[in-house]
Design a protein around this motif. Structure first.
Motif, PDB file in Angstrom:
ATOM      1  N   ASN A 284      56.427  20.271  64.047  1.00  0.00           N
ATOM      2  CA  ASN A 284      57.092  21.286  64.771  1.00  0.00           C
ATOM      3  C   ASN A 284      55.827  21.523  65.839  1.00  0.00           C
TER       4      ASN A 284
ATOM      5  N   GLU B  81      55.863  23.469  68.263  1.00  0.00           N
ATOM      6  CA  GLU B  81      55.838  24.946  68.642  1.00  0.00           C
ATOM      7  C   GLU B  81      54.964  25.983  67.952  1.00  0.00           C
TER       8      GLU B  81
ATOM      9  N   GLU C 217      51.730  26.044  69.535  1.00  0.00           N
ATOM     10  CA  GLU C 217      51.741  26.549  70.949  1.00  0.00           C
ATOM     11  C   GLU C 217      52.072  27.937  71.096  1.00  0.00           C
ATOM     12  N   SER C 218      52.683  28.690  69.873  1.00  0.00           N
ATOM     13  CA  SER C 218      53.258  29.749  69.794  1.00  0.00           C
ATOM     14  C   SER C 218      51.968  30.882  69.180  1.00  0.00           C
TER      15      SER C 218
ATOM     16  N   SER D 185      57.495  28.921  60.239  1.00  0.00           N
ATOM     17  CA  SER D 185      58.179  28.126  60.962  1.00  0.00           C
ATOM     18  C   SER D 185      59.661  27.444  60.278  1.00  0.00           C
TER      19      SER D 185
END
Length: 209
Positions: free
Chosen positions: A65, A67, A70-71, A158
């Motif tokens: 994942n 993200e 990135e997050s 997540s």
């Protein structure tokens, strides 16, 4: 059943796949996740960080994942910091300086906390024996474990799972409660958390008489 769910929660969160499978078979408690898939992948990531292979861990997380990193700016910085620590551990001085300048310095310029952590990490290069330096704790295996646990928690979040196992928290609450009661009352005291052995104690007020 509540105790079984608590145990299964611990096994799943900490990634004990075989134990979770055996517990499910014996007690019928559902793990709530794919034991052969998501947990195995998560443990591969965690173990990669624990052995110092941060590059492989980052690649694996991005495959799972993208993200996640990135997050979470702080998590990504800590992974990059761990990459720098591993370069220093392996004696790669020039690559370590280049890496710090290219990847970590820009983040440090934007965040004072990151800059402080970067300065401590780069300071390892100033000592012949980095492990014995004032910032030598960064070279400890415990630092790898800390980073691995942070990444493990992010992956769990997540997947809409609890990032921390409830069992250790309950044990801490139990020990704290016993300490509070020790000051006020006599009660069956859990003296061995492994066996659950109880002993008759006495309150501190009684002991002082």
């Amino acid at each position: 059943e509540a105790m079984n769910r608590l145990i299964m929660n611990f096994l799943v969160t900490e990634g004990y796949v075989e134990a979770a499978q055996a517990f499910h078979k014996e007690c019928g408690t559902e793990p709530g996740v794919d034991l052969d898939g998501s947990i195995t992948d998560r443990m591969k990531v965690r173990k990669a960080v624990q052995r110092g292979d941060v590059d492989s861990a980052i690649d694996a997380v991005n495959d799972m994942n993208p993200e996640i990193l990135e997050s979470q700016e702080e998590l990504f910085f800590h992974l990059q910091q761990q990459r720098l620590i591993e370069l220093i551990r392996n004696g790669n001085v020039e690559p370590a300086l280049d890496f710090a300048e290219e990847y970590l310095a820009p983040q440090g310029e934007e965040n004072p906390k990151f800059l402080e952590d970067l300065e401590k990490t780069v300071a390892l290069l100033a000592f012949e024996d980095a492990k014995a330096s004032p910032v030598g704790s960064l070279m400890d295996i415990a630092q790898r474990q800390k980073t691995a646990s942070e990444l493990n928690a992010a992956i769990l979040q997540s997947q809409c799972l609890e990032k921390d196992s409830r069992l250790p928290m309950l044990i801490k609450m139990l020990l704290w409660s016993q300490q509070q009661l020790d000051e006020k009352a006599t009660y069956p005291h859990i003296s061995d958390l492994v066996t659950g052995q109880l002993t008759e104690g006495q309150s501190q007020s009684q002991a002082q008489r």
